[in-house]
Design a protein around this motif. Sequence first.
Motif, PDB file in Angstrom:
ATOM      1  N   ASN A 199      23.546  32.297  19.541  1.00 47.15           N
ATOM      2  CA  ASN A 199      24.425  31.876  20.630  1.00 47.15           C
ATOM      3  C   ASN A 199      25.827  32.382  20.281  1.00 47.15           C
ATOM      4  O   ASN A 199      26.676  31.647  19.789  1.00 47.15           O
ATOM      5  N   TRP A 200      26.039  33.658  20.540  1.00 43.28           N
ATOM      6  CA  TRP A 200      27.259  34.324  20.079  1.00 43.28           C
ATOM      7  C   TRP A 200      28.525  33.705  20.694  1.00 43.28           C
ATOM      8  O   TRP A 200      29.558  33.608  20.023  1.00 43.28           O
ATOM      9  N   GLY A 201      28.438  33.306  21.947  1.00 42.22           N
ATOM     10  CA  GLY A 201      29.601  32.753  22.620  1.00 42.22           C
ATOM     11  C   GLY A 201      30.085  31.465  21.981  1.00 42.22           C
ATOM     12  O   GLY A 201      31.274  31.302  21.696  1.00 42.22           O
ATOM     13  N   GLU A 202      29.152  30.530  21.732  1.00 35.81           N
ATOM     14  CA  GLU A 202      29.525  29.272  21.095  1.00 35.81           C
ATOM     15  C   GLU A 202      29.953  29.496  19.645  1.00 35.81           C
ATOM     16  O   GLU A 202      30.845  28.809  19.142  1.00 35.81           O
ATOM     17  N   ALA A 203      29.315  30.465  18.987  1.00 32.69           N
ATOM     18  CA  ALA A 203      29.709  30.782  17.618  1.00 32.69           C
ATOM     19  C   ALA A 203      31.151  31.279  17.578  1.00 32.69           C
ATOM     20  O   ALA A 203      31.950  30.861  16.730  1.00 32.69           O
ATOM     21  N   ALA A 204      31.493  32.174  18.504  1.00 32.99           N
ATOM     22  CA  ALA A 204      32.856  32.704  18.561  1.00 32.99           C
ATOM     23  C   ALA A 204      33.854  31.598  18.887  1.00 32.99           C
ATOM     24  O   ALA A 204      34.951  31.541  18.307  1.00 32.99           O
ATOM     25  N   ARG A 205      33.468  30.714  19.798  1.00 37.11           N
ATOM     26  CA  ARG A 205      34.370  29.620  20.170  1.00 37.11           C
ATOM     27  C   ARG A 205      34.680  28.735  18.968  1.00 37.11           C
ATOM     28  O   ARG A 205      35.840  28.406  18.695  1.00 37.11           O
ATOM     29  N   ALA A 206      33.638  28.344  18.223  1.00 40.10           N
ATOM     30  CA  ALA A 206      33.825  27.466  17.068  1.00 40.10           C
ATOM     31  C   ALA A 206      34.660  28.149  15.984  1.00 40.10           C
ATOM     32  O   ALA A 206      35.575  27.547  15.402  1.00 40.10           O
ATOM     33  N   LYS A 207      34.368  29.419  15.747  1.00 41.30           N
ATOM     34  CA  LYS A 207      35.089  30.116  14.681  1.00 41.30           C
ATOM     35  C   LYS A 207      36.529  30.425  15.075  1.00 41.30           C
ATOM     36  O   LYS A 207      37.421  30.474  14.218  1.00 41.30           O
ATOM     37  N   GLN A 208      36.768  30.599  16.362  1.00 38.56           N
ATOM     38  CA  GLN A 208      38.136  30.806  16.822  1.00 38.56           C
ATOM     39  C   GLN A 208      38.974  29.541  16.605  1.00 38.56           C
ATOM     40  O   GLN A 208      40.141  29.615  16.203  1.00 38.56           O
ATOM     41  N   VAL A 209      38.362  28.378  16.854  1.00 36.60           N
ATOM     42  CA  VAL A 209      39.065  27.114  16.594  1.00 36.60           C
ATOM     43  C   VAL A 209      39.377  26.994  15.109  1.00 36.60           C
ATOM     44  O   VAL A 209      40.483  26.590  14.723  1.00 36.60           O
ATOM     45  N   ALA A 210      38.406  27.354  14.261  1.00 38.03           N
ATOM     46  CA  ALA A 210      38.623  27.303  12.812  1.00 38.03           C
ATOM     47  C   ALA A 210      39.782  28.214  12.410  1.00 38.03           C
ATOM     48  O   ALA A 210      40.646  27.829  11.616  1.00 38.03           O
ATOM     49  N   VAL A 211      39.799  29.417  12.965  1.00 37.73           N
ATOM     50  CA  VAL A 211      40.875  30.372  12.666  1.00 37.73           C
ATOM     51  C   VAL A 211      42.225  29.809  13.110  1.00 37.73           C
ATOM     52  O   VAL A 211      43.219  29.887  12.373  1.00 37.73           O
ATOM     53  N   ASP A 212      42.275  29.230  14.288  1.00 42.99           N
ATOM     54  CA  ASP A 212      43.541  28.690  14.808  1.00 42.99           C
ATOM     55  C   ASP A 212      44.072  27.571  13.917  1.00 42.99           C
ATOM     56  O   ASP A 212      45.281  27.505  13.630  1.00 42.99           O
ATOM     57  N   ILE A 213      43.165  26.684  13.459  1.00 36.09           N
ATOM     58  CA  ILE A 213      43.593  25.577  12.590  1.00 36.09           C
ATOM     59  C   ILE A 213      44.099  26.115  11.258  1.00 36.09           C
ATOM     60  O   ILE A 213      45.172  25.739  10.768  1.00 36.09           O
ATOM     61  N   MET A 214      43.323  27.031  10.656  1.00 36.73           N
ATOM     62  CA  MET A 214      43.718  27.577   9.355  1.00 36.73           C
ATOM     63  C   MET A 214      45.006  28.380   9.451  1.00 36.73           C
ATOM     64  O   MET A 214      45.853  28.331   8.547  1.00 36.73           O
ATOM     65  N   ALA A 215      45.175  29.116  10.537  1.00 34.48           N
ATOM     66  CA  ALA A 215      46.400  29.897  10.717  1.00 34.48           C
ATOM     67  C   ALA A 215      47.607  28.976  10.845  1.00 34.48           C
ATOM     68  O   ALA A 215      48.694  29.280  10.335  1.00 34.48           O
ATOM     69  N   SER A 216      47.415  27.841  11.510  1.00 33.42           N
ATOM     70  CA  SER A 216      48.500  26.871  11.644  1.00 33.42           C
ATOM     71  C   SER A 216      48.889  26.302  10.284  1.00 33.42           C
ATOM     72  O   SER A 216      50.073  26.199   9.950  1.00 33.42           O
ATOM     73  N   VAL A 217      47.888  25.935   9.485  1.00 30.36           N
ATOM     74  CA  VAL A 217      48.150  25.401   8.145  1.00 30.36           C
ATOM     75  C   VAL A 217      48.813  26.461   7.271  1.00 30.36           C
ATOM     76  O   VAL A 217      49.776  26.181   6.545  1.00 30.36           O
ATOM     77  N   GLU A 218      48.311  27.701   7.362  1.00 26.33           N
ATOM     78  CA  GLU A 218      48.872  28.794   6.562  1.00 26.33           C
ATOM     79  C   GLU A 218      50.318  29.078   6.978  1.00 26.33           C
ATOM     80  O   GLU A 218      51.171  29.370   6.130  1.00 26.33           O
ATOM     81  N   GLY A 219      50.589  29.002   8.275  1.00 27.99           N
ATOM     82  CA  GLY A 219      51.950  29.243   8.748  1.00 27.99           C
ATOM     83  C   GLY A 219      52.937  28.219   8.237  1.00 27.99           C
ATOM     84  O   GLY A 219      54.101  28.543   7.946  1.00 27.99           O
TER      85      GLY A 219
END
Length: 276
Positions: A199-219
């Motif tokens: 389910n590539w779409g849901e996989a991308a959605r979940a991983k995009q949220v993970a990236v956004d959270i980690m990028a916020s913490v890293e920033g």
Amino acid sequence: LKTTSSDTQILWKLCDRCWRDVPEERWQISHAVLYLSETSLKEWQADEYQAQAQAHAIASEWGQAVERAQAALRIRRALYEEDPDAFRPDLASSYYALGRCHYDSGKRDEALRALRTAAELREKVYEKSPDPNRSNMADVYDLLGLCCYDLMNWEEAATAMQAAIDLKLKLKKDGPDSFRVVLANSYVRLGVCYYELRNWGEAARAKQVAVDIMASVEGENPGSSRSNLADAYLSLGHCYKQLGRHEEAAKAMQAIVDLKSELYKENPDSVRSDLA
């Protein structure tokens, strides 16, 4: 009916007064006090076994931990059969504790059985009183999801992880970096489940949220999540590639190169092969 030691003392005083003033009620009151006293003792025994199980688990003494957890479970199951509504939360806690012991000792199949039962009981508890039990439900779903994840039971893992994430978000929308990183890792695992289910779409959605959270913490705290963020971008890039979204996949890969370059400046040996 659950009771405390103070409740029992009050009932004993009531029993004494009835014994003197209302002779016809002596048997009924005495029987009630005896029942509640026995129940309190059983509850205390279960709590004691549970505490012992936790102590053995901390010491990695898994055989003893499981034995004590099962002893607590037997007592609470008997109490539950007498009064399901009163003792359902305690029984759910016992199944969760047993599942935790099995999981931490590497016995995933046994853990799965206990955690499924804990989840079923918690759902019934939550139906009757949603707010007080939400955090306990999140813990059960979280561990159930991890167990299914390790067993590569991707569909059940995704369902449990999504439920845990939803509950965590309701409990704590804004939290410290540690909470946000844990939440991001939950989204990463959720993305893996959907990826394995193709389910590539849901996989991308979940991983995009993970990236956004980690990028916020890293920033906010440079260097705190750089390596994990690079890994999350890699997973996200693979999802976009499967979806045919090549431009977004390329952006994800470029983000990895940028992050690895920063890591190289800090510790060349740790990422030299990746950059090559």
